[in-house]
Design an enzyme around this catalytic site. Structure first.
Site, PDB file in Angstrom:
ATOM      1  CB  ILE A  47       5.726   4.378   4.775  1.00  0.00           C
ATOM      2  CG1 ILE A  47       6.387   4.169   3.399  1.00  0.00           C
ATOM      3  CG2 ILE A  47       4.690   5.499   4.722  1.00  0.00           C
ATOM      4  CD1 ILE A  47       5.458   3.615   2.329  1.00  0.00           C
ATOM      5  CB  SER A 172      -0.247   0.813  -3.555  1.00  0.00           C
ATOM      6  OG  SER A 172       0.668   0.527  -4.596  1.00  0.00           O
ATOM      7  CE1 TYR A 185       0.189  -4.245  -0.745  1.00  0.00           C
ATOM      8  CE2 TYR A 185       0.653  -3.611  -3.013  1.00  0.00           C
ATOM      9  CZ  TYR A 185       0.722  -3.358  -1.662  1.00  0.00           C
ATOM     10  OH  TYR A 185       1.336  -2.199  -1.218  1.00  0.00           O
ATOM     11  CE  LYS A 189      -1.695  -1.469   0.248  1.00  0.00           C
ATOM     12  NZ  LYS A 189      -1.665  -0.773   1.535  1.00  0.00           N
ATOM     13  CB  THR A 220      10.254   0.376   2.988  1.00  0.00           C
ATOM     14  OG1 THR A 220       9.358  -0.372   2.148  1.00  0.00           O
ATOM     15  CG2 THR A 220       9.857   1.829   2.966  1.00  0.00           C
TER      16      THR A 220
HETATM   17  P1  NAP Z   1       7.962  -1.854   5.893  1.00  0.00           P
HETATM   18  O1  NAP Z   1       9.158  -0.969   5.849  1.00  0.00           O
HETATM   19  O2  NAP Z   1       8.138  -3.306   5.671  1.00  0.00           O
HETATM   20  O3  NAP Z   1       7.234  -1.605   7.293  1.00  0.00           O
HETATM   21  C1  NAP Z   1       6.071  -2.299   7.606  1.00  0.00           C
HETATM   22  C2  NAP Z   1       5.689  -1.981   9.057  1.00  0.00           C
HETATM   23  O4  NAP Z   1       4.417  -2.526   9.320  1.00  0.00           O
HETATM   24  C3  NAP Z   1       6.636  -2.562  10.062  1.00  0.00           C
HETATM   25  O5  NAP Z   1       6.709  -1.682  11.158  1.00  0.00           O
HETATM   26  C4  NAP Z   1       5.964  -3.880  10.458  1.00  0.00           C
HETATM   27  O6  NAP Z   1       6.463  -4.270  11.742  1.00  0.00           O
HETATM   28  C5  NAP Z   1       4.503  -3.436  10.435  1.00  0.00           C
HETATM   29  N1  NAP Z   1       3.479  -4.445  10.195  1.00  0.00           N
HETATM   30  C6  NAP Z   1       3.435  -5.397   9.228  1.00  0.00           C
HETATM   31  N2  NAP Z   1       2.312  -6.114   9.323  1.00  0.00           N
HETATM   32  C7  NAP Z   1       1.600  -5.596  10.358  1.00  0.00           C
HETATM   33  C8  NAP Z   1       0.351  -5.915  10.949  1.00  0.00           C
HETATM   34  N3  NAP Z   1      -0.414  -6.937  10.506  1.00  0.00           N
HETATM   35  N4  NAP Z   1      -0.065  -5.164  11.996  1.00  0.00           N
HETATM   36  C9  NAP Z   1       0.678  -4.140  12.452  1.00  0.00           C
HETATM   37  N5  NAP Z   1       1.873  -3.804  11.946  1.00  0.00           N
HETATM   38  C10 NAP Z   1       2.329  -4.532  10.911  1.00  0.00           C
HETATM   39  O7  NAP Z   1       6.857  -1.421   4.837  1.00  0.00           O
HETATM   40  P2  NAP Z   1       6.490   0.003   4.152  1.00  0.00           P
HETATM   41  O8  NAP Z   1       7.079   0.088   2.806  1.00  0.00           O
HETATM   42  O9  NAP Z   1       6.704   1.082   5.133  1.00  0.00           O
HETATM   43  O10 NAP Z   1       4.935  -0.273   3.850  1.00  0.00           O
HETATM   44  C11 NAP Z   1       3.939   0.121   4.655  1.00  0.00           C
HETATM   45  C12 NAP Z   1       2.666   0.367   3.859  1.00  0.00           C
HETATM   46  O11 NAP Z   1       2.933   1.107   2.670  1.00  0.00           O
HETATM   47  C13 NAP Z   1       1.908  -0.886   3.421  1.00  0.00           C
HETATM   48  O12 NAP Z   1       0.528  -0.669   3.609  1.00  0.00           O
HETATM   49  C14 NAP Z   1       2.208  -0.978   1.926  1.00  0.00           C
HETATM   50  O13 NAP Z   1       1.177  -1.616   1.226  1.00  0.00           O
HETATM   51  C15 NAP Z   1       2.292   0.486   1.565  1.00  0.00           C
HETATM   52  N6  NAP Z   1       3.045   0.748   0.349  1.00  0.00           N
HETATM   53  C16 NAP Z   1       4.403   0.642   0.323  1.00  0.00           C
HETATM   54  C17 NAP Z   1       5.084   0.894  -0.861  1.00  0.00           C
HETATM   55  C18 NAP Z   1       6.585   0.825  -0.959  1.00  0.00           C
HETATM   56  O14 NAP Z   1       7.105   0.955  -2.074  1.00  0.00           O
HETATM   57  N7  NAP Z   1       7.296   0.656   0.129  1.00  0.00           N
HETATM   58  C19 NAP Z   1       4.369   1.252  -2.008  1.00  0.00           C
HETATM   59  C20 NAP Z   1       2.976   1.342  -1.946  1.00  0.00           C
HETATM   60  C21 NAP Z   1       2.330   1.101  -0.764  1.00  0.00           C
HETATM   61  P3  NAP Z   1       6.297  -5.772  12.355  1.00  0.00           P
HETATM   62  O15 NAP Z   1       7.025  -6.691  11.437  1.00  0.00           O
HETATM   63  O16 NAP Z   1       6.899  -5.682  13.730  1.00  0.00           O
HETATM   64  O17 NAP Z   1       4.828  -6.027  12.396  1.00  0.00           O
END
Ligand code: NAP
Length: 280
Positions: A47, A172, A185, A189, A220
């Site tokens: 995202i 979320s 979690y 959120k 993702t």
């Molecule tokens: P993703 O594809 O796994 O990407 C996560 C990103 O965050 C990566 O760039 C990771 O890179 C970085 N990251 C992880 N921990 C970090 C930290 N402590 N400090 C800085 N960077 C960090 O995940 P995503 O789905 O895009 O999710 C991102 C956000 O969306 C989260 O807050 C999650 O709770 C929220 N969300 C996602 C979903 C979903 O369905 N995907 C639904 C609801 C909410 P590195 O490993 O290099 O740190």
């Protein structure tokens, strides 16, 4: 690239056709985020990366970050390869010194920041609240809840008086309808909904808007881990009204809107990007 031989006051010269001669800077000055700087956490994948790309495509200089240098280097190279204005640094949002480096990197570009998009979030365990250790409680709350507020505090002096400043937090749909298996979690959120409302009130006098997006199931790597737990996956899936999973671009369009002047009178709101309304 296709070129023409033509006469100019300097004599015959090869030039590119008009459509190609519009320089990047001239083109970008007409874009809605021209001369704006956006800082995005958790933005080397998923995202965050989609949001970084979208804001940069719309003219912003974007500063991306995540924990792993390889991921940062790869994402910066990819976005720059697309002709976008991007810099990046390593930043684990839970570490004060990393946040400070992120601020310094952002200020290298333009001495100010317009948009902060806090995407970084963790869920190290798929486990009920009662099954969670104090250490994991601390980690989740530190990264998901405290870090966005502390980073904003560090950036605030550089966001004030920028005319069009905006903060986007990422919650979320589990903030509204908790999934038992996601334990702490869920709670983190839900806290972000409160953080959004509180910061929106606190920063309104400074003309800084604070809004939030609440994604549903977005394809993702993050959700891949959760989906290894069939129960969690099924519960989330059953809720979907639009029968597809979301993609990161479903979130980036909304983030772009919330940062834009079209949303100039919107603050303190959380909008679900989930194919259904968690309020119904
Ligand atoms: P993703 O594809 O796994 O990407 C996560 C990103 O965050 C990566 O760039 C990771 O890179 C970085 N990251 C992880 N921990 C970090 C930290 N402590 N400090 C800085 N960077 C960090 O995940 P995503 O789905 O895009 O999710 C991102 C956000 O969306 C989260 O807050 C999650 O709770 C929220 N969300 C996602 C979903 C979903 O369905 N995907 C639904 C609801 C909410 P590195 O490993 O290099 O740190």
């Amino acid at each position: 690239m296709f070129k023409l031989l033509t006469w100019t006051w300097r004599g015959f010269q090869t030039i590119t056709p008009l459509s190609r001669r519009i320089t990047r800077s001239a083109a970008s000055s007409t874009l809605k985020f021209a001369n704006k700087v956006a800082v995005l956490t958790g933005s080397t994948n998923g995202i965050g990366l989609a949001c970084a790309r979208r804001l940069a495509q719309e003219g912003a200089h974007v500063v991306i970050c995540s924990r792993k240098k390889d991921n940062v280097d790869k994402a910066v190279a990819m976005l720059q390869g697309e002709g976008l204005s991007v810099t990046g640094t390593v930043c684990h949002v839970g570490k004060a010194e990393d946040r400070e480096r992120l601020v310094t990197t952002a200020l290298e570009h333009n001495k100010g920041v317009n948009f902060l998009v806090c995407v970084a979030g963790v869920n190290p365990l798929v486990r009920s609240t009662m099954g969670t250790s104090e250490q994991i409680w601390d980690k989740i709350l530190e990264v998901n809840v405290k870090a966005p507020a502390l980073l904003l505090k560090q950036l605030l002096p550089h966001m004030e008086n920028r005319g069009q400043s905006s903060v986007i937090l990422v919650s979320s749909v589990v903030a509204y309808n908790p999934t038992v298996e996601l334990g702490v979690y869920n709670i983190s959120k839900t806290a972000i909904l409160g953080l959004t409302k509180t910061l929106a009130k606190e920063l309104a006098p400074k003309n800084i808007r604070v809004n939030c997006i609440a994604p549903g199931l977005i394809q993702t790597d993050f959700i891949k881990k959760i989906s290894e737990e069939p129960a969690a996956w099924n519960i989330i899936k059953e809720r979907e009204a639009i029968q597809r999973e979301g993609v990161p671009e479903d979130c980036s369009g909304l983030v772009s809107f919330l940062c834009s002047p079209d949303a100039a009178y919107i603050s303190g709101e959380t909008i679900a990007v989930a194919g259904f309304s968690p309020h119904l």
